[in-house]
Design an enzyme around this catalytic site. Structure first.
Site, PDB file in Angstrom:
ATOM      1  N   GLU A 219      -6.291  -6.134   5.533  1.00  0.00           N
ATOM      2  CA  GLU A 219      -6.462  -4.850   4.853  1.00  0.00           C
ATOM      3  C   GLU A 219      -7.461  -4.986   3.697  1.00  0.00           C
ATOM      4  O   GLU A 219      -8.276  -4.103   3.464  1.00  0.00           O
ATOM      5  CB  GLU A 219      -5.108  -4.350   4.348  1.00  0.00           C
ATOM      6  CG  GLU A 219      -4.974  -2.837   4.298  1.00  0.00           C
ATOM      7  CD  GLU A 219      -5.814  -2.193   3.226  1.00  0.00           C
ATOM      8  OE1 GLU A 219      -5.975  -2.797   2.168  1.00  0.00           O
ATOM      9  OE2 GLU A 219      -6.324  -1.076   3.457  1.00  0.00           O
TER      10      GLU A 219
ATOM     11  N   TYR B 142      -9.963  -0.231  -5.119  1.00  0.00           N
ATOM     12  CA  TYR B 142      -9.412  -1.526  -4.712  1.00  0.00           C
ATOM     13  C   TYR B 142      -9.223  -2.515  -5.858  1.00  0.00           C
ATOM     14  O   TYR B 142      -8.468  -3.477  -5.715  1.00  0.00           O
ATOM     15  CB  TYR B 142     -10.268  -2.108  -3.572  1.00  0.00           C
ATOM     16  CG  TYR B 142      -9.780  -1.642  -2.208  1.00  0.00           C
ATOM     17  CD1 TYR B 142      -9.618  -0.294  -1.943  1.00  0.00           C
ATOM     18  CD2 TYR B 142      -9.444  -2.550  -1.217  1.00  0.00           C
ATOM     19  CE1 TYR B 142      -9.146   0.139  -0.721  1.00  0.00           C
ATOM     20  CE2 TYR B 142      -8.975  -2.126   0.011  1.00  0.00           C
ATOM     21  CZ  TYR B 142      -8.825  -0.790   0.255  1.00  0.00           C
ATOM     22  OH  TYR B 142      -8.351  -0.370   1.475  1.00  0.00           O
TER      23      TYR B 142
ATOM     24  N   HIS C 210     -13.036   5.560  -2.475  1.00  0.00           N
ATOM     25  CA  HIS C 210     -11.997   4.656  -1.970  1.00  0.00           C
ATOM     26  C   HIS C 210     -12.264   3.206  -2.380  1.00  0.00           C
ATOM     27  O   HIS C 210     -11.333   2.445  -2.644  1.00  0.00           O
ATOM     28  CB  HIS C 210     -11.859   4.799  -0.462  1.00  0.00           C
ATOM     29  CG  HIS C 210     -10.499   4.415   0.021  1.00  0.00           C
ATOM     30  ND1 HIS C 210      -9.339   4.854  -0.575  1.00  0.00           N
ATOM     31  CD2 HIS C 210     -10.098   3.576   1.020  1.00  0.00           C
ATOM     32  CE1 HIS C 210      -8.293   4.316   0.043  1.00  0.00           C
ATOM     33  NE2 HIS C 210      -8.729   3.539   0.995  1.00  0.00           N
TER      34      HIS C 210
ATOM     35  N   CYS D  14      -3.676   7.498  -1.588  1.00  0.00           N
ATOM     36  CA  CYS D  14      -5.003   7.558  -2.218  1.00  0.00           C
ATOM     37  C   CYS D  14      -6.095   8.001  -1.248  1.00  0.00           C
ATOM     38  O   CYS D  14      -7.099   8.569  -1.672  1.00  0.00           O
ATOM     39  CB  CYS D  14      -5.387   6.201  -2.773  1.00  0.00           C
ATOM     40  SG  CYS D  14      -4.030   5.070  -2.937  1.00  0.00           S
TER      41      CYS D  14
ATOM     42  N   CYS E  16       0.848  -1.197   0.000  1.00  0.00           N
ATOM     43  CA  CYS E  16       0.000   0.000   0.000  1.00  0.00           C
ATOM     44  C   CYS E  16       0.883   1.245   0.000  1.00  0.00           C
ATOM     45  O   CYS E  16       1.849   1.326   0.745  1.00  0.00           O
ATOM     46  CB  CYS E  16      -0.882  -0.020   1.240  1.00  0.00           C
ATOM     47  SG  CYS E  16      -1.739   1.523   1.567  1.00  0.00           S
TER      48      CYS E  16
ATOM     49  N   GLU F  15      -0.670   1.925   9.407  1.00  0.00           N
ATOM     50  CA  GLU F  15      -1.905   2.469   9.991  1.00  0.00           C
ATOM     51  C   GLU F  15      -1.677   2.978  11.415  1.00  0.00           C
ATOM     52  O   GLU F  15      -0.943   2.359  12.178  1.00  0.00           O
ATOM     53  CB  GLU F  15      -3.015   1.412  10.007  1.00  0.00           C
ATOM     54  CG  GLU F  15      -3.837   1.368   8.737  1.00  0.00           C
ATOM     55  CD  GLU F  15      -3.156   0.637   7.591  1.00  0.00           C
ATOM     56  OE1 GLU F  15      -2.361  -0.282   7.873  1.00  0.00           O
ATOM     57  OE2 GLU F  15      -3.413   0.975   6.423  1.00  0.00           O
TER      58      GLU F  15
ATOM     59  N   THR G  54      -4.819   4.854   7.418  1.00  0.00           N
ATOM     60  CA  THR G  54      -3.697   4.558   6.512  1.00  0.00           C
ATOM     61  C   THR G  54      -2.902   5.832   6.212  1.00  0.00           C
ATOM     62  O   THR G  54      -3.481   6.863   5.886  1.00  0.00           O
ATOM     63  CB  THR G  54      -4.231   3.959   5.204  1.00  0.00           C
ATOM     64  OG1 THR G  54      -4.901   2.739   5.506  1.00  0.00           O
ATOM     65  CG2 THR G  54      -3.111   3.681   4.216  1.00  0.00           C
TER      66      THR G  54
ATOM     67  N   CYS H 297      -5.299  -0.836  -6.958  1.00  0.00           N
ATOM     68  CA  CYS H 297      -4.081  -1.123  -6.175  1.00  0.00           C
ATOM     69  C   CYS H 297      -3.945  -2.611  -5.878  1.00  0.00           C
ATOM     70  O   CYS H 297      -2.863  -3.181  -6.016  1.00  0.00           O
ATOM     71  CB  CYS H 297      -4.044  -0.296  -4.906  1.00  0.00           C
ATOM     72  SG  CYS H 297      -5.217  -0.812  -3.625  1.00  0.00           S
TER      73      CYS H 297
HETATM   74 FE1  SF4 Z   1      -3.516   1.620   0.122  1.00  0.00          FE
HETATM   75 FE2  SF4 Z   1      -4.916   0.752  -1.964  1.00  0.00          FE
HETATM   76 FE3  SF4 Z   1      -6.114   2.195  -0.041  1.00  0.00          FE
HETATM   77 FE4  SF4 Z   1      -4.351   3.309  -1.755  1.00  0.00          FE
HETATM   78  S1  SF4 Z   1      -6.374   2.446  -2.255  1.00  0.00           S
HETATM   79  S2  SF4 Z   1      -4.475   3.622   0.446  1.00  0.00           S
HETATM   80  S3  SF4 Z   1      -2.870   1.645  -2.018  1.00  0.00           S
HETATM   81  S4  SF4 Z   1      -5.184   0.146   0.185  1.00  0.00           S
HETATM   82 FE    FE Z   2      -6.903   1.191   2.785  1.00  0.00          FE
END
Ligand code: SF4
Ligand code: FE
Length: 485
Positions: free
Chosen positions: A443, A296, A292, A102, A98, A257, A189, A299
């Site tokens: 996560e 997913y 958000h 973002c 991660c 985190e 995060t 990433c």
């Molecule tokens: Fe992390 Fe993915 Fe969330 Fe970005 S979108 S903060 S890379 S888990």
């Molecule tokens: Fe996250």
């Protein structure tokens, strides 16, 4: 735009109050527990300046016309939304972890639109204040976190019904020049290595919860702000002199985190973007969550690309790569990963314009994306572990491999095919271990909200009544419209 090293330098200049394992951390940028997370975030700066990724990771500010890092951009088309997914996949491929930036990016987009709506509705001045912050974020290429989740105490009670009022961040005092807030935000995060936090409420609210309907920006070193960094699976390997045993030594196994405590923190009015408007909290929560959850299938698919590659490489080292069942499992992993990518691309293409002019992904499809991630990533990990074999869980440490007495045995019996050194197998196994065990998987389950949060959003958007009317028309029940619209 700044470079990765300039980001590290900016971290060294601030002095946030932050703790890890009982120790007060002097420099996040230089402490071994934090360095991988700093490196992952730094890559969002470095890749933006690399010719190979410049087009994907830079754009023009709609406020100033200047070139900016994509992570400070407000999306103004479905093309921007699709680009975000592609950018996150590209970054996930390079970090295998991660990169954290973002969350603040999604928070910027959500607060941009909601402050606009609030001003239209109530003649407030939140949007202009927010634009001032946005300009600063863009000009300084600032990494900020997005802090939404409260500790929540008793989940059956609303914020104002809690026996401990601090279970949700709330306003304790309104002053002439600002507000004072107290409470906490949990598992945020990037909070440890960001420069500021954009704080938002976490759940729908009623009039009694008005003091909890608060949104603001706070720099990480504000007085009264305390960060406590969370433990992660095998995190002691980061501080014990191991390299191979860390797996992904450069970027870590997951985002960093923190629990953020607000111990009567003063927020000047210019950084307050919602103050008591409980009836607009739902829009803010939904827009942030949509943005958000859209991510997913970007990433996590990038991470899956790296994991599939590690698994394939390990199968070669172990002499199993040509076996039909191994190839079938690699195909299955690829199919699952690409399905997630399809979901993220689809919710981006189906995005739409909000009154403020920015674009949001389709909420129903974004929630489907994230709900699929809570399942497919586990299945991808299960297949990787299946192919890797039991050595994933029983391999001796690199310290034993280096030992003058027993190292030769470790080397001899860890080796796979004759022409590949044991070290190669060790490195691949440790990488897969980090990517598929413990914190990394959790996560995927709970990051961007738990599966039940996605199901609630899916239920809200499912429009079962229309589906019922479709069925009634076909079954010749009741009124028979020409079409059901
Ligand atoms: Fe992390 Fe993915 Fe969330 Fe970005 S979108 S903060 S890379 S888990
Ligand atoms: Fe996250």
């Amino acid at each position: 735009m700044i470079s990765g090293d300039e980001y590290r330098e900016s971290l060294r200049r601030v002095k946030p109050e932050i703790y890890y394992m009982g120790e007060k951390i002097e420099s996040v940028a230089d402490h071994p527990a934090f360095i991988p997370h700093v490196n992952a975030a730094a890559l969002t700066y470095e890749m933006a300046q690399a010719p190979e990724f410049e087009e994907l990771l830079t754009t023009k500010s709609h406020l100033t016309g200047k070139k900016i890092n994509f992570f400070t951009h407000i999306h103004h088309s479905t093309h921007d939304l699709v680009r975000k997914v592609k950018a996150l996949r590209a970054l996930g491929q390079q970090t295998g972890s991660c990169f954290a930036r973002c969350v603040g990016h999604d928070a910027l987009n959500a607060v941009f639109s909601v402050t606009y709506d609030l001003d239209k509705k109530n003649s407030t001045e939140y949007h202009q204040r927010f634009l001032n912050l946005l300009k600063e974020v863009q000009a300084r290429d600032l990494f900020i976190s997005g802090a939404m989740t409260d500790p929540k105490g008793d989940r059956s009670l609303s914020p104002s019904e809690q026996s401990d009022p601090d279970q949700y961040v709330h306003i304790v005092e309104k002053k002439r020049d600002g507000i004072v807030v107290r409470g906490a935000k949990a598992h945020i995060t990037g909070a440890a290595n960001a420069l500021g936090h954009l704080v938002m409420p976490t759940t729908s609210m009623q009039e009694a919860d008005a003091d909890y309907a608060v949104c603001f920006y706070v720099p990480v070193d504000a007085p009264g702000l305390i960060h406590i960094f969370g433990r992660q699976t095998n995190d002691e390997r980061k501080c014990g002199g191991c390299i191979i045993d860390q797996g992904n030594v450069e970027y870590g196994i997951v985002g960093g985190e923190s629990l953020i405590i607000f111990d009567n923190v003063f927020i000047p009015w210019e950084n307050v973007f919602m103050c008591g408007e409980y009836d607009s909290v739902f829009e803010l929560v939904e827009r942030f969550a949509t943005a958000h959850r859209q991510n997913y299938g970007g990433c996590k698919v990038g991470l899956s690309d790296a994991l599939i590659g590690a698994t394939y490489a390990l199968a070669e080292v172990q002499g199993t790569a040509k076996a039909a069942h191994i190839r079938d499992k690699l195909i299955e992993m690829t199919h699952l990963a690409e399905t997630l990518y399809c979901c993220s691309i689809a919710c981006s293409c189906q995005g739409y314009r909000l009154p403020a002019g920015n674009f949001m992904a389709d909420p129903l499809l974004a929630n489907v994306t994230k709900l699929n991630v809570t399942r497919h990533i586990y299945e991808i990990a299960r297949l990787a572990q299946d192919i890797a074999g039991g050595m994933l869980a029983t391999m001796p440490s690199e310290i034993d491999w280096h030992d003058s007495r027993i190292g030769k045995y470790v080397d001899k019996y860890i080796k796979g095919v004759a022409d590949v050194p044991a070290e190669t197998r060790m490195r691949l196994l440790r990488l897969i271990e980090g990517m598929t065990c413990g914190t990394a998987l959790v996560e995927s389950m709970h990051g961007a909200g738990s599966p039940q949060a996605q199901k609630i959003m899916i239920m809200r958007r499912a429009n079962w009544e229309r589906k019922k009317r479709l069925a009634q028309r076909l079954a010749k029940i009741g009124e028979q419209p020409r079409f059901v619209c």
